[in-house]
Design a protein around this motif. Structure first.
Motif, PDB file in Angstrom:
ATOM      1  N   LEU A  54      34.816  63.461  67.130  1.00  0.00           N
ATOM      2  CA  LEU A  54      35.073  62.027  67.028  1.00  0.00           C
ATOM      3  C   LEU A  54      33.945  61.259  66.353  1.00  0.00           C
ATOM      4  N   GLY A  55      32.802  61.917  66.167  1.00  0.00           N
ATOM      5  CA  GLY A  55      31.653  61.242  65.582  1.00  0.00           C
ATOM      6  C   GLY A  55      30.846  60.446  66.585  1.00  0.00           C
ATOM      7  N   LEU A  56      31.142  60.606  67.890  1.00  0.00           N
ATOM      8  CA  LEU A  56      30.428  59.866  68.925  1.00  0.00           C
ATOM      9  C   LEU A  56      29.119  60.538  69.306  1.00  0.00           C
ATOM     10  N   THR A  57      29.023  61.849  69.088  1.00  0.00           N
ATOM     11  CA  THR A  57      27.814  62.606  69.388  1.00  0.00           C
ATOM     12  C   THR A  57      27.450  63.415  68.147  1.00  0.00           C
ATOM     13  N   PRO A  58      26.604  62.878  67.288  1.00  0.00           N
ATOM     14  CA  PRO A  58      26.291  63.574  66.034  1.00  0.00           C
ATOM     15  C   PRO A  58      25.622  64.926  66.294  1.00  0.00           C
ATOM     16  N   PRO A  59      26.037  65.964  65.597  1.00  0.00           N
ATOM     17  CA  PRO A  59      25.401  67.269  65.767  1.00  0.00           C
ATOM     18  C   PRO A  59      23.952  67.265  65.297  1.00  0.00           C
ATOM     19  N   ALA A  60      23.128  68.045  65.988  1.00  0.00           N
ATOM     20  CA  ALA A  60      21.752  68.253  65.529  1.00  0.00           C
ATOM     21  C   ALA A  60      21.731  69.228  64.365  1.00  0.00           C
ATOM     22  N   ALA A  61      22.765  70.061  64.283  1.00  0.00           N
ATOM     23  CA  ALA A  61      22.900  71.020  63.177  1.00  0.00           C
ATOM     24  C   ALA A  61      24.380  71.324  63.011  1.00  0.00           C
ATOM     25  N   GLY A  62      24.736  71.823  61.840  1.00  0.00           N
ATOM     26  CA  GLY A  62      26.130  72.113  61.557  1.00  0.00           C
ATOM     27  C   GLY A  62      26.869  70.865  61.101  1.00  0.00           C
ATOM     28  N   ARG A  63      28.177  71.010  60.908  1.00  0.00           N
ATOM     29  CA  ARG A  63      28.964  69.861  60.462  1.00  0.00           C
ATOM     30  C   ARG A  63      30.406  69.977  60.944  1.00  0.00           C
ATOM     31  N   VAL A  64      31.073  68.810  60.965  1.00  0.00           N
ATOM     32  CA  VAL A  64      32.484  68.725  61.338  1.00  0.00           C
ATOM     33  C   VAL A  64      33.228  68.075  60.184  1.00  0.00           C
ATOM     34  N   LEU A  65      34.315  68.702  59.765  1.00  0.00           N
ATOM     35  CA  LEU A  65      35.145  68.172  58.687  1.00  0.00           C
ATOM     36  C   LEU A  65      36.561  67.973  59.203  1.00  0.00           C
ATOM     37  N   VAL A  66      37.165  66.841  58.847  1.00  0.00           N
ATOM     38  CA  VAL A  66      38.559  66.568  59.156  1.00  0.00           C
ATOM     39  C   VAL A  66      39.277  66.342  57.835  1.00  0.00           C
ATOM     40  N   ALA A  67      40.272  67.172  57.569  1.00  0.00           N
ATOM     41  CA  ALA A  67      40.979  67.140  56.282  1.00  0.00           C
ATOM     42  C   ALA A  67      39.991  67.242  55.121  1.00  0.00           C
ATOM     43  N   GLY A  68      38.953  68.044  55.320  1.00  0.00           N
ATOM     44  CA  GLY A  68      37.966  68.271  54.272  1.00  0.00           C
ATOM     45  C   GLY A  68      36.948  67.167  54.112  1.00  0.00           C
ATOM     46  N   GLN A  69      36.993  66.138  54.970  1.00  0.00           N
ATOM     47  CA  GLN A  69      36.087  64.997  54.854  1.00  0.00           C
ATOM     48  C   GLN A  69      35.151  64.933  56.056  1.00  0.00           C
ATOM     49  N   PRO A  70      33.956  64.371  55.874  1.00  0.00           N
ATOM     50  CA  PRO A  70      33.099  64.107  57.034  1.00  0.00           C
ATOM     51  C   PRO A  70      33.802  63.168  58.004  1.00  0.00           C
ATOM     52  N   VAL A  71      33.489  63.306  59.274  1.00  0.00           N
ATOM     53  CA  VAL A  71      34.152  62.493  60.306  1.00  0.00           C
ATOM     54  C   VAL A  71      34.017  61.006  60.016  1.00  0.00           C
ATOM     55  N   SER A  72      32.876  60.585  59.488  1.00  0.00           N
ATOM     56  CA  SER A  72      32.654  59.161  59.213  1.00  0.00           C
ATOM     57  C   SER A  72      33.680  58.591  58.240  1.00  0.00           C
ATOM     58  N   GLU A  73      34.283  59.463  57.428  1.00  0.00           N
ATOM     59  CA  GLU A  73      35.274  59.019  56.443  1.00  0.00           C
ATOM     60  C   GLU A  73      36.702  59.329  56.871  1.00  0.00           C
ATOM     61  N   ALA A  74      36.863  59.979  58.021  1.00  0.00           N
ATOM     62  CA  ALA A  74      38.196  60.478  58.391  1.00  0.00           C
ATOM     63  C   ALA A  74      38.626  60.044  59.784  1.00  0.00           C
ATOM     64  N   ARG A  75      37.966  59.037  60.362  1.00  0.00           N
ATOM     65  CA  ARG A  75      38.281  58.658  61.747  1.00  0.00           C
ATOM     66  C   ARG A  75      39.731  58.212  61.913  1.00  0.00           C
ATOM     67  N   ARG A  76      40.321  57.627  60.874  1.00  0.00           N
ATOM     68  CA  ARG A  76      41.709  57.172  60.983  1.00  0.00           C
ATOM     69  C   ARG A  76      42.683  58.334  61.155  1.00  0.00           C
ATOM     70  N   LEU A  77      42.250  59.522  60.831  1.00  0.00           N
ATOM     71  CA  LEU A  77      43.124  60.690  60.904  1.00  0.00           C
ATOM     72  C   LEU A  77      43.109  61.334  62.287  1.00  0.00           C
ATOM     73  N   ILE A  78      42.265  60.819  63.196  1.00  0.00           N
ATOM     74  CA  ILE A  78      42.061  61.448  64.501  1.00  0.00           C
ATOM     75  C   ILE A  78      42.663  60.579  65.606  1.00  0.00           C
ATOM     76  N   GLY A  79      43.469  61.198  66.461  1.00  0.00           N
ATOM     77  CA  GLY A  79      43.933  60.556  67.683  1.00  0.00           C
ATOM     78  C   GLY A  79      43.235  61.198  68.869  1.00  0.00           C
ATOM     79  N   TYR A  80      42.867  60.392  69.856  1.00  0.00           N
ATOM     80  CA  TYR A  80      42.082  60.909  70.982  1.00  0.00           C
ATOM     81  C   TYR A  80      42.703  60.464  72.292  1.00  0.00           C
ATOM     82  N   VAL A  81      42.944  61.429  73.180  1.00  0.00           N
ATOM     83  CA  VAL A  81      43.434  61.154  74.533  1.00  0.00           C
ATOM     84  C   VAL A  81      42.308  61.492  75.501  1.00  0.00           C
TER      85      VAL A  81
END
Length: 255
Positions: A54-81
């Motif tokens: 969700l981008g709420l806890t930034p990793p100290a290492a590694g990365r997260v991609l959503v639809a090939g984009q960094p989370v900061s650019e892809a938050r609209r694509l994520i639903g959270y329960v």
């Protein structure tokens, strides 16, 4: 996995919280049409991994991609329960208003919702069986109804990936069955779903794949993985050789 590129990819994610390593070199992927169960003991880092996605806890290492984009650019694509206790149920709003709040990122601050926004809310209410209750204040809802509101709120955002944090905890059997059916239909329609759960029986029935996590990924595979005692013991930090001694100690303590 459906499709060539996963909707979610976490690559060697390490998260440090309060000077302690909560996740180390964790990796997983979720494709369109997959329902992936994230299984592990309390403190294994399951919710931490969701927060990293969700981008709420930034990793100290590694990365997260959503639809090939960094989370900061892809938050609209994520639903959270989230878990139910994380939502403000005393807020004076009806079900439809609570579900509409899931569209905030699309609507923007200080802008009025459009017909498209209201249509998305209507679809989410229908999917979760809440359409007839849309005006009921959220403070008057049962536990199962509250869980459905959280799912509807996430679906109103029309996400490509849905993150679910313990969606079956504390809900009645009819709600569990409704949610199981809904999650299966969402996967069939191409939504990617990542679910943390302690309900191993539900995970075995509904998940297309499971990931065993204990601060790092211990194993992953089909639902049959949950029937592998050695890997389950490893995921939960247990040693088969200690189990008889543990049971003996528990018996003595009970006596």
């Amino acid at each position: 996995m459906s499709g060539s590129d996963p909707v979610l990819r976490a690559e060697d994610v390490t998260v440090v919280l309060g000077g302690r390593v909560a996740l180390q070199d964790a990796h997983l992927s979720v494709g369109a049409g997959e329902l992936v169960g994230l299984i592990g003991p309390n403190g294994a880092g399951k919710t931490t991994l969701l927060r990293a996605v969700l981008g709420l806890t930034p990793p100290a290492a590694g990365r997260v991609l959503v639809a090939g984009q960094p989370v900061s650019e892809a938050r609209r694509l994520i639903g959270y329960v989230p878990q139910r206790h994380e939502f403000a149920w005393d807020f004076p709003v009806g079900i439809a208003g609570a579900v509409l709040s899931g569209r905030t990122r699309r609507i923007g601050w200080l802008r009025r919702p459009t017909a498209e926004d209201h249509a998305a809310v209507d679809r989410a209410l229908e999917l979760t069986g809440l359409a007839d209750l849309r005006r009921r204040p959220i403070g008057e809802l049962s536990g199962g109804q509250r869980q459905r509101v959280l799912v509807a709120r996430a679906l109103a955002a029309e996400p490509r990936i849905l993150l679910l944090d313990e969606p079956f905890t504390g809900v009645d059997v009819p709600t569990q069955e409704l949610l199981n059916d809904l999650f299966g239909r969402l996967a069939e329609d191409g939504t990617a779903l990542l679910m943390t759960t302690h309900d191993l029986a539900a995970a075995a029935r509904t998940c297309t794949r499971v990931v065993l996590l204990n601060r790092t990924v211990v194993a992953e595979g089909g639902p049959e993985l949950l029937s592998d005692p050695d890997r389950m013991l490893r995921a939960f930090g247990l040693d088969r050789a200690t189990l008889p001694r543990q049971r003996s100690a528990e018996t003595e303590a009970a006596a």
